[in-house]
Design a protein around this motif. Sequence first.
Motif, short mmCIF file in Angstrom:
data_model
loop_
_atom_site.label_atom_id
_atom_site.label_comp_id
_atom_site.label_asym_id
_atom_site.label_seq_id
_atom_site.Cartn_x
_atom_site.Cartn_y
_atom_site.Cartn_z
N UNK A 111 88.12 2.40 -28.86
CA UNK A 111 89.36 2.83 -28.22
C UNK A 111 90.08 3.88 -29.05
N UNK A 112 90.50 4.95 -28.38
CA UNK A 112 91.42 5.92 -28.98
C UNK A 112 92.68 5.87 -28.13
N UNK A 113 93.76 5.35 -28.72
CA UNK A 113 94.98 5.08 -27.97
C UNK A 113 96.17 5.82 -28.55
N UNK A 140 87.49 -5.07 -28.72
CA UNK A 140 87.18 -3.64 -28.81
C UNK A 140 87.93 -3.05 -30.00
N UNK A 141 87.18 -2.43 -30.91
CA UNK A 141 87.78 -1.80 -32.08
C UNK A 141 88.35 -0.45 -31.67
N UNK A 142 89.27 0.07 -32.45
CA UNK A 142 89.84 1.36 -32.11
C UNK A 142 90.86 1.84 -33.10
N UNK A 201 79.85 11.13 -33.73
CA UNK A 201 78.86 11.06 -34.80
C UNK A 201 78.31 9.64 -35.01
N UNK A 202 79.09 8.63 -34.64
CA UNK A 202 78.68 7.25 -34.79
C UNK A 202 77.76 6.87 -33.62
N UNK A 203 76.49 6.74 -33.88
CA UNK A 203 75.50 6.48 -32.82
C UNK A 203 75.58 5.07 -32.26
N UNK A 204 76.38 4.19 -32.87
CA UNK A 204 76.53 2.84 -32.33
C UNK A 204 77.56 2.79 -31.21
N UNK A 205 78.35 3.85 -31.05
CA UNK A 205 79.39 3.89 -30.02
C UNK A 205 78.80 4.52 -28.75
N UNK A 206 78.81 3.74 -27.68
CA UNK A 206 78.29 4.22 -26.40
C UNK A 206 79.36 4.59 -25.41
N UNK A 207 80.56 4.00 -25.57
CA UNK A 207 81.67 4.26 -24.65
C UNK A 207 82.94 4.44 -25.47
N UNK A 208 83.62 5.55 -25.23
CA UNK A 208 84.93 5.77 -25.84
C UNK A 208 85.97 5.56 -24.76
N UNK A 209 86.86 4.59 -24.99
CA UNK A 209 87.99 4.36 -24.09
C UNK A 209 89.15 5.20 -24.62
N UNK A 210 89.76 5.98 -23.76
CA UNK A 210 90.85 6.85 -24.18
C UNK A 210 91.98 6.74 -23.18
N UNK A 211 93.21 6.68 -23.66
CA UNK A 211 94.34 6.54 -22.74
C UNK A 211 94.54 7.82 -21.94
N UNK A 212 94.99 7.65 -20.71
CA UNK A 212 95.17 8.79 -19.80
C UNK A 212 96.13 9.84 -20.35
N UNK A 213 97.06 9.43 -21.17
CA UNK A 213 98.01 10.38 -21.74
C UNK A 213 97.28 11.47 -22.51
#
Length: 102
Positions: free
Chosen positions: A5-7, A21-23, A41-53
């Motif tokens: 997660x990038x929030x 979920x880490x973030x 760059x982190x190949x273990x991350x398959x989905x990045x959740x990002x806030x709509x803002x």
Amino acid sequence: MRMYLISDNVDTYTGMRLAGVDGVVIHSKKHLKEQLDKSIADKTIGVILITEKFSREFPELIDDVKLNRRLPLIVEIPDRHGTGRKPNFITDYVNEAIGLKL
């Protein structure tokens, strides 16, 4: 593969942490760019959740990843204030994508 997660707010981050979920919580374009690069760059991350803002404020960063990379998948999520989308967003998206009126 895992989600990340990038929030822009602590409430969304806390809720996602409770779901496992880490973030990270960030507040600037510079930090968003850094976190996106680190997440890609982190190949273990398959989905990045990002806030709509972030998607509304910095579309050039988000769209670049969406259009030029297969992984990770970026999924925009609403924050605690709700979604910035129209109520019939899904229907309009399908109409635009396949030209079929539902």
